[in-house]
Design a protein around this motif. Sequence first.
Motif, PDB file in Angstrom:
ATOM      1  N   VAL A  93     -19.488   5.346   3.835  1.00  0.00           N
ATOM      2  CA  VAL A  93     -18.050   5.095   3.974  1.00  0.00           C
ATOM      3  C   VAL A  93     -17.443   6.491   4.117  1.00  0.00           C
ATOM      4  O   VAL A  93     -17.510   7.301   3.194  1.00  0.00           O
ATOM      5  CB  VAL A  93     -17.500   4.319   2.763  1.00  0.00           C
ATOM      6  CG1 VAL A  93     -15.976   4.283   2.781  1.00  0.00           C
ATOM      7  CG2 VAL A  93     -18.048   2.895   2.769  1.00  0.00           C
ATOM      8  N   VAL A  94     -16.955   6.790   5.289  1.00  0.00           N
ATOM      9  CA  VAL A  94     -16.539   8.130   5.731  1.00  0.00           C
ATOM     10  C   VAL A  94     -17.756   9.067   5.633  1.00  0.00           C
ATOM     11  O   VAL A  94     -18.609   8.984   6.491  1.00  0.00           O
ATOM     12  CB  VAL A  94     -15.304   8.662   4.982  1.00  0.00           C
ATOM     13  CG1 VAL A  94     -14.803   9.959   5.634  1.00  0.00           C
ATOM     14  CG2 VAL A  94     -14.170   7.635   4.987  1.00  0.00           C
TER      15      VAL A  94
ATOM     16  N   ASP B 176     -15.948  -5.344  -0.251  1.00  0.00           N
ATOM     17  CA  ASP B 176     -17.320  -5.819  -0.370  1.00  0.00           C
ATOM     18  C   ASP B 176     -18.139  -5.202   0.764  1.00  0.00           C
ATOM     19  O   ASP B 176     -18.173  -5.735   1.877  1.00  0.00           O
ATOM     20  CB  ASP B 176     -17.347  -7.358  -0.299  1.00  0.00           C
ATOM     21  CG  ASP B 176     -18.761  -7.895  -0.378  1.00  0.00           C
ATOM     22  OD1 ASP B 176     -19.711  -7.085  -0.502  1.00  0.00           O
ATOM     23  OD2 ASP B 176     -18.931  -9.127  -0.298  1.00  0.00           O
ATOM     24  N   CYS B 177     -18.778  -4.082   0.458  1.00  0.00           N
ATOM     25  CA  CYS B 177     -19.527  -3.361   1.492  1.00  0.00           C
ATOM     26  C   CYS B 177     -20.870  -4.006   1.803  1.00  0.00           C
ATOM     27  O   CYS B 177     -21.626  -3.500   2.630  1.00  0.00           O
ATOM     28  CB  CYS B 177     -19.710  -1.896   1.083  1.00  0.00           C
ATOM     29  SG  CYS B 177     -18.158  -1.004   1.130  1.00  0.00           S
TER      30      CYS B 177
ATOM     31  N   ILE C 111     -16.445  -2.346   7.072  1.00  0.00           N
ATOM     32  CA  ILE C 111     -15.609  -1.714   8.110  1.00  0.00           C
ATOM     33  C   ILE C 111     -14.217  -1.419   7.539  1.00  0.00           C
ATOM     34  O   ILE C 111     -13.665  -0.329   7.733  1.00  0.00           O
ATOM     35  CB  ILE C 111     -15.548  -2.613   9.360  1.00  0.00           C
ATOM     36  CG1 ILE C 111     -16.926  -2.571  10.039  1.00  0.00           C
ATOM     37  CG2 ILE C 111     -14.455  -2.156  10.326  1.00  0.00           C
ATOM     38  CD1 ILE C 111     -17.177  -3.666  11.030  1.00  0.00           C
ATOM     39  N   LEU C 112     -13.657  -2.364   6.795  1.00  0.00           N
ATOM     40  CA  LEU C 112     -12.338  -2.141   6.196  1.00  0.00           C
ATOM     41  C   LEU C 112     -12.366  -0.984   5.204  1.00  0.00           C
ATOM     42  O   LEU C 112     -11.413  -0.208   5.112  1.00  0.00           O
ATOM     43  CB  LEU C 112     -11.843  -3.423   5.501  1.00  0.00           C
ATOM     44  CG  LEU C 112     -11.455  -4.548   6.464  1.00  0.00           C
ATOM     45  CD1 LEU C 112     -11.175  -5.833   5.701  1.00  0.00           C
ATOM     46  CD2 LEU C 112     -10.225  -4.154   7.288  1.00  0.00           C
TER      47      LEU C 112
ATOM     48  N   ALA D  75      -9.906   2.114   5.354  1.00  0.00           N
ATOM     49  CA  ALA D  75      -9.026   2.417   4.213  1.00  0.00           C
ATOM     50  C   ALA D  75      -9.296   3.814   3.646  1.00  0.00           C
ATOM     51  O   ALA D  75      -8.375   4.588   3.393  1.00  0.00           O
ATOM     52  CB  ALA D  75      -9.207   1.355   3.130  1.00  0.00           C
ATOM     53  N   PHE D  76     -10.583   4.141   3.454  1.00  0.00           N
ATOM     54  CA  PHE D  76     -10.892   5.454   2.869  1.00  0.00           C
ATOM     55  C   PHE D  76     -10.624   6.586   3.862  1.00  0.00           C
ATOM     56  O   PHE D  76     -10.269   7.686   3.458  1.00  0.00           O
ATOM     57  CB  PHE D  76     -12.328   5.491   2.324  1.00  0.00           C
ATOM     58  CG  PHE D  76     -12.445   4.832   0.976  1.00  0.00           C
ATOM     59  CD1 PHE D  76     -12.239   5.563  -0.193  1.00  0.00           C
ATOM     60  CD2 PHE D  76     -12.720   3.481   0.860  1.00  0.00           C
ATOM     61  CE1 PHE D  76     -12.321   4.950  -1.445  1.00  0.00           C
ATOM     62  CE2 PHE D  76     -12.796   2.859  -0.384  1.00  0.00           C
ATOM     63  CZ  PHE D  76     -12.595   3.595  -1.534  1.00  0.00           C
ATOM     64  N   SER D  77     -10.749   6.326   5.165  1.00  0.00           N
ATOM     65  CA  SER D  77     -10.382   7.354   6.157  1.00  0.00           C
ATOM     66  C   SER D  77      -8.890   7.642   6.066  1.00  0.00           C
ATOM     67  O   SER D  77      -8.471   8.794   6.106  1.00  0.00           O
ATOM     68  CB  SER D  77     -10.642   6.882   7.586  1.00  0.00           C
ATOM     69  OG  SER D  77     -11.926   6.439   7.735  1.00  0.00           O
ATOM     70  N   LEU D  78      -8.107   6.573   5.947  1.00  0.00           N
ATOM     71  CA  LEU D  78      -6.654   6.750   5.929  1.00  0.00           C
ATOM     72  C   LEU D  78      -6.166   7.372   4.624  1.00  0.00           C
ATOM     73  O   LEU D  78      -5.067   7.923   4.570  1.00  0.00           O
ATOM     74  CB  LEU D  78      -5.956   5.405   6.174  1.00  0.00           C
ATOM     75  CG  LEU D  78      -6.179   4.817   7.583  1.00  0.00           C
ATOM     76  CD1 LEU D  78      -5.535   3.447   7.702  1.00  0.00           C
ATOM     77  CD2 LEU D  78      -5.666   5.737   8.683  1.00  0.00           C
TER      78      LEU D  78
END
Length: 294
Positions: free
Chosen positions: A35-36, A258-259, A266-267, A271-274
């Motif tokens: 995630v990122v 829920d990864c 994907i969400l 979210a973590f990118s933003l």
Amino acid sequence: MSQHKKVRKAVFPVAGLGTRFLPATKSVPKEMLTVVDKPVIQYVVEEALEAGIEHLVFVTGRNKHVIEDYFDIQFELEQTLRSRSKTAELTILAQQLPKAGTVSFTRQQEPLGLGHAVWCAREIVGNEPFALLLPDMIMRAEDSCMKGMVELYDQTGGNIIAVEECAPDQAHKYGIVGVGEAIGKGFKITGMVEKPAKGTAPSNFFINGRYILQPEIFGILSTQERGAGNEIQLTDAMLKLLSRQEFAGYHFRGETFDCGAKDGFILANVAFSLSREDIRPLVEAQIRAMVSGK
Ligand code: UTP
């Protein structure tokens, strides 16, 4: 100071097959998907450490050795970074490395279910309460979910399950708890049901993958028969423990991703990118353009 035995150890069951992420999970454990720029498991470990956890217990399985390597020193890489004076990168690696002697690994030889994976940690956990974090659920909140749970545990003792609210018509997808009177900052759990038939759920509070459990759960798990999906289910064992010990619900207010499912993963990345100052300027405008079709 709390009169209850401190929660020092956290269990991370990472032995599942991750079939929803095939073909990626053929050779990469789903907990190592990023995630990122961090693997999913890193977020969950950070949550545990923020809550004061001192010892990390991973229940791994076949093809999961990269998780073990991830929490170890990568000697050649560090040598190379040092020779190139890459101090920022070396700092990232140093921050991510757990202290020597604070990580244990045990194997679940066959993926017989979450309950069985937890039971595999019994010798390492011993006779003390422990945190259990499902590593494919990652959370974004001001205060970490586990930190809030440990604070509640310090007041109540017993067992704690974190819950969140879902739309009532979605309750059949989750493990749902029955809600009793308020205790501390939480409430008494009166029952639990895994994926209730539509219209039968006792509430719309679903179990989100974070628990503090008393060691008596291991004794129950050792004789627990297979349940739904022909797997040894943690919920079935917790239900038995509920008839002997108190369970409190901790109402987590934040976002959970829920990864283990494609949309959640994907969400989480979006979210973590933003929420990252260094990445947001690079992606926000492009995400907006993609969504609006321009
Ligand atoms: P899941 O059911 O979400 O994981 O289990 P899975 O089986 O790996 O995923 P799919 O459904 O095939 O895509 C929740 C957590 O419990 C662990 C998983 O690794 C995951 O973190 N687990 C599950 C085990 O460690 N052992 C098991 O036997 C089952």
